[in-house]
Design a protein around this motif. Structure first.
Motif, short mmCIF file in Angstrom:
data_model
loop_
_atom_site.label_atom_id
_atom_site.label_comp_id
_atom_site.label_asym_id
_atom_site.label_seq_id
_atom_site.Cartn_x
_atom_site.Cartn_y
_atom_site.Cartn_z
N PRO A 302 5.76 -3.66 5.23
CA PRO A 302 5.15 -4.58 6.19
C PRO A 302 5.65 -4.32 7.61
N GLY A 303 4.72 -4.29 8.56
CA GLY A 303 5.08 -4.09 9.96
C GLY A 303 5.12 -2.64 10.40
N VAL A 304 5.15 -1.73 9.44
CA VAL A 304 5.18 -0.30 9.76
C VAL A 304 3.75 0.17 10.01
N THR A 305 3.54 0.96 11.06
CA THR A 305 2.19 1.41 11.39
C THR A 305 1.74 2.58 10.52
N ARG A 306 2.67 3.43 10.14
CA ARG A 306 2.31 4.55 9.26
C ARG A 306 3.57 5.20 8.71
N VAL A 307 3.38 6.03 7.69
CA VAL A 307 4.47 6.82 7.12
C VAL A 307 4.02 8.27 7.06
N GLU A 308 4.97 9.17 7.12
CA GLU A 308 4.71 10.59 6.96
C GLU A 308 5.74 11.17 5.99
N PRO A 309 5.27 11.89 4.97
CA PRO A 309 3.86 12.10 4.62
C PRO A 309 3.25 10.85 4.00
N ILE A 310 1.92 10.81 3.92
CA ILE A 310 1.28 9.64 3.34
C ILE A 310 1.24 9.74 1.81
N THR A 311 1.41 10.96 1.28
CA THR A 311 1.48 11.14 -0.17
C THR A 311 2.62 12.10 -0.51
N VAL A 312 3.15 11.97 -1.72
CA VAL A 312 4.15 12.91 -2.23
C VAL A 312 3.77 13.29 -3.65
N ASN A 313 4.21 14.46 -4.07
CA ASN A 313 3.99 14.90 -5.44
C ASN A 313 5.22 14.60 -6.28
N ALA A 314 4.97 14.10 -7.48
CA ALA A 314 6.04 13.86 -8.44
C ALA A 314 5.79 14.74 -9.66
N THR A 315 6.82 15.52 -10.03
CA THR A 315 6.71 16.41 -11.20
C THR A 315 7.41 15.75 -12.38
N ILE A 316 6.63 15.55 -13.44
CA ILE A 316 7.13 14.87 -14.64
C ILE A 316 7.23 15.90 -15.76
#
Length: 411
Positions: A302-316
């Motif tokens: 909440p309150g944050v305008t954006r994040v970088e990166p917007i996606t991440v890969n998870a290896t299972i």
């Protein structure tokens, strides 16, 4: 007769006629002195006028074709009597056009024509003929992106947020060969002097090919509304995950690794000061049946305008499930009141056996010392009670005891 000639009125009439004749003679002599040909009566004058920037109309089936090689304006020279030339030049009540109706695709030489000019005038147009190319008309939709000019001139303390374009898509119309070349559609934003949030309601839209050359096409709309927020801070924070759901029978979780374990968050300083990590990244294991890499959207606090990166890969990574049974784990009793004794009704041995599930790698170093079992009898009085057996073991290991509950007697 002599008497009539001697009357005063006769003398007056003759004097008037002589005066008029003398005036006319003098006037004609003065005018003839300015005429090269020395004629007595004036001739009709002949004038030439050039009218520039006359719009050139195109008669064409615009639903099927587009044309190249037609200038926007032409020049028209007219010659004739002064009155007609001046009226025509002043009113411009005529059309200049090329008639392409009935022509097929390809290159043609056509004559520039006029309509509405008096037939008392001679007319010459520049150019008189044109070489035009008629091509099939095409229209396609493209998503517009923002191209920022003079980014290097911005204050180092400013960080641009994610642009918002309205509308997001535009229609590009032109010859099929030109439309097929479209590689980029850019809304142009000049950042020179920017000190606040960018809000441009008429950012021009340009269309380019793969080499960055601007294409000669029609864009609708030709301008778009662009908004770009200004962010004043950023902060790198750890990214962690939690899992939900369970793997199917017969497979166990070997490992989960994130493509990166930190992300950059952007926003106002007072918001960033309260953010230490992003720990609500959720990985659902329900449908995992084999090794898999999945893309996850990074949650925005909440309150944050954006994040970088917007996606991440998870290896299972998963492996076939194996089991190991640890026998005779003693059950410890906690919070027994002083002076009280406890005896086990079930299990009588006061121990449990724990079956451990996992991959071969996870179970390789499993030992009895890593496990414990206990019951909490706080608040229990004299009598028989049933309570949950609490198990502890290595993190990430699935355990199943032979007894879930213990039945005890307190005296």
């Amino acid at each position: 007769m002599d008497k009539w000639l001697k009357t005063p009125w006769f003398i007056r009439v003759i004097s008037l006629l002589l005066a008029i004749g003398l005036y006319v003679t003098v006037s004609l002599n003065e005018q003839n002195a300015t005429r090269p040909d020395g004629t007595i009566f004036p001739k009709t004058s002949n004038e030439v006028a050039t009218i520039n920037n006359v719009p050139l109309q195109v008669h064409l089936d615009e639903e099927k074709y587009v044309v190249q090689g037609v200038p926007q304006y032409v020049s028209v020279s007219i010659q004739g009597s002064t009155s007609v030339v001046e009226a025509t030049a002043r009113q411009r009540n005529f059309d200049i056009f090329v008639d392409l109706e009935g022509l097929e695709e390809g290159t043609h030489e056509v004559k520039v024509q006029h309509q509405g000019i008096s037939n008392q005038l001679s007319v010459q147009m520049e150019p008189e003929t044109l070489e035009v190319t008629i091509e099939e008309r095409a229209t396609s939709e493209f998503k517009a992106e923002v191209e920022m000019l003079n980014y290097e001139d911005m204050d180092d303390g400013f960080i641009l947020g994610e642009p918002i374009i309205s509308p997001e898509t535009v229609s590009v119309t032109g010859s099929k060969s030109e439309v097929d070349k479209v590689a980029m559609v850019k809304a142009i934003v000049d950042l020179t002097g920017v000190t606040d949030e960018i809000d441009i309601r008429n950012a021009p839209v340009k269309v380019y090919d793969q080499q960055g050359n601007e294409l000669n096409v029609y864009v609708n709309p030709s301008t778009v509304h662009v908004q770009i927020p200004l962010e004043v801070g950023r902060k790198e924070v750890p990214l962690t995950y939690t899992t939900t759901g369970e793997l199917g029978e017969g497979i166990s979780l070997e490992s989960i690794s994130l493509e990166q374990d930190t992300v950059m968050v952007f926003g106002q300083a007072e918001v960033l000061n309260g953010i230490e990590s992003i720990d609500n990244l959720i990985i659902d294991l329900t449908n995992i049946t084999e090794d898999k890499t999945i893309e996850l959207v990074v949650p925005i606090p909440p309150g944050v305008t954006r994040v970088e990166p917007i996606t991440v890969n998870a290896t299972i990574n998963v492996e076939p499930t194996e089991t190991v049974t640890i026998e005779n784990i003693p059950i410890q009793v906690t919070n027994l009141e002083d002076g009280k004794t406890v005896s086990f009704i079930e299990p009588e041995e006061e121990t449990v056996a724990i079956t451990v599930f996992g991959t071969a790698q996870q179970l390789k170093d499993i030992s009895e010392e890593q496990f414990s079992a206990s019951i909490n009898v706080e608040g229990f009085f004299n009598g028989e009670f049933e309570t949950v057996i609490d198990l502890k073991g290595p993190d990430g290991i699935m355990m199943k005891p032979n007894y879930n509950n213990a039945r005890v007697r307190i005296e």
